[in-house]
Write a protein that holds these residues in place. Structure first.
Motif, short mmCIF file in Angstrom:
data_model
loop_
_atom_site.label_atom_id
_atom_site.label_comp_id
_atom_site.label_asym_id
_atom_site.label_seq_id
_atom_site.Cartn_x
_atom_site.Cartn_y
_atom_site.Cartn_z
N SER A 29 0.89 -1.22 0.05
CA SER A 29 -0.22 0.10 -0.05
C SER A 29 1.01 1.29 0.06
O SER A 29 0.48 2.30 -0.40
N ASN A 91 -8.36 -0.63 -0.32
CA ASN A 91 -8.06 -1.18 -1.58
C ASN A 91 -8.95 -1.21 -2.54
O ASN A 91 -8.56 -1.04 -3.98
N ILE A 148 -2.28 -1.43 -6.33
CA ILE A 148 -1.98 -1.61 -4.67
C ILE A 148 -0.75 -2.04 -4.33
O ILE A 148 -0.43 -2.51 -3.56
#
Length: 256
Positions: A29, A91, A148
């Motif tokens: 992330s 996400n 991501i």
């Protein structure tokens, strides 16, 4: 002491291995900073663009992906602006970006920004470092995974530190260094460090400011993913949390 050296060299934890420069890992992330930049630079999204962050994501036909909140039995984050999406590390928000940019014809946008942020290339530091790996996605599902920081991408902690510093300083990428100066036993330094610019982030000042604000909220906002741990610090901190899946063991934890 040969026994101590032998113990160090044979330690399975590899304490002599330079993980900062030579270790390469999926960024997870922390890469959402780059994806947010791509979302803004293409003009497809704005900082306040709204999107509902659910527990699951099903825009890719036949596939269900799960947000980190689902994995931890937490409620879905709900409706979020893009800046709040980074703050919550949602996400589904970033899968939506990867999916939308691909379908809108911006198939190389995220990978282009990754390269523009200094990933996939040598940093120029004086010690050995690895380039890592940034590949152009060949299909929409690969772009979704890249959004991501998962898939084939590999980066070093040094590269991440380098681009996060550039976000913080207003967009300038500097060559990292381990040498401040070289001084003989007698006399003046034969070398003194001078900052060396190696690039500029391909992001407008307006979009960079939006990313900076979102990274401040990661710590400052009660819903920020680092608020619980860092929110009470007396220093001003901006950053991004990350957890990257690891096929060989425990996930990699990041904080940039």
């Amino acid at each position: 002491n040969y026994m101590m050296l032998g113990k160090l060299l044979n330690d399975p934890q590899l304490p002599l291995y330079n993980r900062a420069a030579q270790g390469v890992y999926p960024p997870g992330s922390v890469f959402k900073i780059v994806t947010m930049a791509a979302a803004l630079e293409t003009g497809v999204f704005t900082p306040t663009y709204p999107y509902y962050c659910g527990s699951t994501w099903e825009e890719l036909e036949g596939i269900t992906l799960y947000d980190w909140t689902w994995e931890r039995d937490l409620p879905a984050s709900g409706k979020l602006t893009l800046q709040e999406g980074l703050m919550r590390s949602c996400n589904p928000w970033f899968w939506h970006i990867g999916f939308t940019l691909w379908n809108d014809g911006y198939t190389s946008a995220i990978a282009d920004l990754a390269l523009g942020f200094g990933l996939g290339k040598n940093t120029g530091i004086e010690i050995a470092d690895f380039d890592g790996n940034v590949q152009y996605p060949q299909a929409v599902n690969e772009n979704v995974q890249m959004s991501i920081g998962q898939g084939t991408m590999q980066v070093s902690p040094l590269q991440v530190a380098m681009f996060v510093a550039a976000v913080g300083n207003g967009g300038t990428l500097y060559r990292p260094t381990v040498i401040d100066r070289i001084v003989p036993l007698d006399g003046e330094p034969t070398y003194s460090f001078v900052p060396e610019v190696v690039g500029q982030l391909p992001v407008t000042s307006e979009n960079l400011a939006a990313i900076q604000e979102a990274m401040v909220s990661v710590i400052d906002n009660p819903r920020g993913t680092a608020n619980k741990v860092l929110g009470s610090m007396s220093a001003n901190v901006a950053g991004k949390t990350g957890t990257a899946q690891n096929s060989t063991g425990e996930p990699h934890a990041w904080f940039a």
